[in-house]
Scaffold this active site. Structure first.
Site, PDB file in Angstrom:
ATOM      1  N   HIS A  64       0.742  -1.429   0.327  1.00  0.00           N
ATOM      2  CA  HIS A  64      -0.068  -0.183   0.109  1.00  0.00           C
ATOM      3  C   HIS A  64       0.775   1.241   0.132  1.00  0.00           C
ATOM      4  CE1 HIS A  64      -2.892  -2.544   2.637  1.00  0.00           C
ATOM      5  NE2 HIS A  64      -3.111  -3.035   1.333  1.00  0.00           N
ATOM      6  N   LYS A  73       6.353   5.534   7.765  1.00  0.00           N
ATOM      7  CA  LYS A  73       6.170   4.675   8.733  1.00  0.00           C
ATOM      8  C   LYS A  73       7.859   3.945   9.042  1.00  0.00           C
ATOM      9  CE  LYS A  73       2.498   3.544   5.825  1.00  0.00           C
ATOM     10  NZ  LYS A  73       1.685   1.645   5.388  1.00  0.00           N
ATOM     11  N   TYR A 133       2.529   0.664  14.016  1.00  0.00           N
ATOM     12  CA  TYR A 133       3.648   1.436  12.529  1.00  0.00           C
ATOM     13  C   TYR A 133       2.751   2.943  13.327  1.00  0.00           C
ATOM     14  CZ  TYR A 133      -0.640  -0.152   9.622  1.00  0.00           C
ATOM     15  OH  TYR A 133      -1.810  -0.278   9.288  1.00  0.00           O
ATOM     16  N   ASP A 171      -6.560  -5.880  -2.245  1.00  0.00           N
ATOM     17  CA  ASP A 171      -5.286  -6.542  -2.071  1.00  0.00           C
ATOM     18  C   ASP A 171      -5.426  -7.234  -3.650  1.00  0.00           C
ATOM     19  OD1 ASP A 171      -4.249  -4.791  -0.480  1.00  0.00           O
ATOM     20  OD2 ASP A 171      -3.776  -6.400   1.120  1.00  0.00           O
TER      21      ASP A 171
END
Length: 188
Positions: A64, A73, A133, A171
Site C-alpha cells: 500500500h 512509517k 506502526y 489487495d
C-alpha cells in the site's frame, strides 16, 4: 551512549533500527523512539498517527501507499514475526521500482523506517503477529493506492510462511506497477 543502531539498507533512506535492550531476570526495557536520535539519523518525520494490527500466519497486507498525502512509517512487531517490505515508488529515484525487506519479530525487536514515497507491505510468518506502526500523515481511504504483492516488475521475494497467502479483496485488485504513473510521488 546511543540507544539505537541505524542500519542502512540497499535503498538510501530506508533504515533498519535496532534498539538497545536493557534486560535482567525481571524482563526488559527499551526505548522505541527518541526524537533527537532519530533526527540525527535523518528521520525527521512528525508522526501523527499510531496503528496496530493483529494477523494470523499467511496474512499478506499490502503493498500500500497514500497518493497525495504519503506516509513515512516506523514499523515494528510486538508479538510474532513478519517479513516487511518497502518499494520505492519515487519517479526519478535511482532505486525506483526496487524493494528491500527485513524480518521483524518480538525477539529481534528491530524496527523498519519507510520514508514517504514508498509502498509498504508485510507477510505474517508466525501463527499470529501484532504489528505496530507510526505514520507521518493521517490515513485517508480515498487516497490509498497499491501494487500487487506478486508484481513481476517489482519482483518481491516473499518467504515461505508455511501457509497459503491470505489477501484482502482490495489487495487482490491493485494495478500493476508498470501501469501506474506515480506522478504524486515526484516531489518525494
Amino acid at each position: 551512549m546511543a540507544k539505537f543502531k541505524f542500519i542502512e539498507t540497499e535503498i538510501p533512506g530506508v533504515l533498519v533500527i535496532e534498539p538497545t535492550v536493557f534486560g535482567d531476570s525481571r524482563g526488559y526495557f527499551m526505548e522505541t523512539f527518541q526524537k533527537e536520535e532519530f533526527a540525527a539519523a535523518g528521520i525527521v518525520d512528525e508522526f501523527v498517527q499510531d496503528n496496530q494490527s493483529k494477523s494470523s500466519r499467511g496474512v499478506l497486507r499490502g503493498v500500500h501507499f497514500q497518493k497525495n498525502h504519503p506516509q513515512g512509517k516506523l514499523v515494528r512487531v510486538t508479538r510474532g514475526e513478519v517479513f516487511d517490505v518497502a518499494v520505492d515508488c519515487r519517479p526519478g529515484s535511482a532505486s525506483f521500482g526496487r524493494w528491500t525487506g527485513v524480518v521483524l519479530s518480538e525477539e529481534n525487536k528491530r524496527q523498519f523506517y519507510i520514508p514517504k514515497g514508498f509502498a509498504h507491505g508485510f507477510l505474517v510468518l508466525s501463527d499470529e503477529a501484532e504489528f505496530c506502526y507510526k505514520c507521518s500523515a493521517l490515513y485517508d481511504p480515498a487516497d490509498e493506492g497499491g501494487i500487487p504483492y506478486n508484481d513481476p516488475t517489482v519482483g518481491i521475494q516473499w518467504p515461505d510462511c508455511g501457509s497459503e497467502y491470505l489477501l484482502s479483496e482490495k489487495d487482490k485488485k491493485h494495478v500493476p506497477f508498470a501501469q501506474q504513473k506515480f506522478e504524486y510521488f515526484e516531489r518525494w
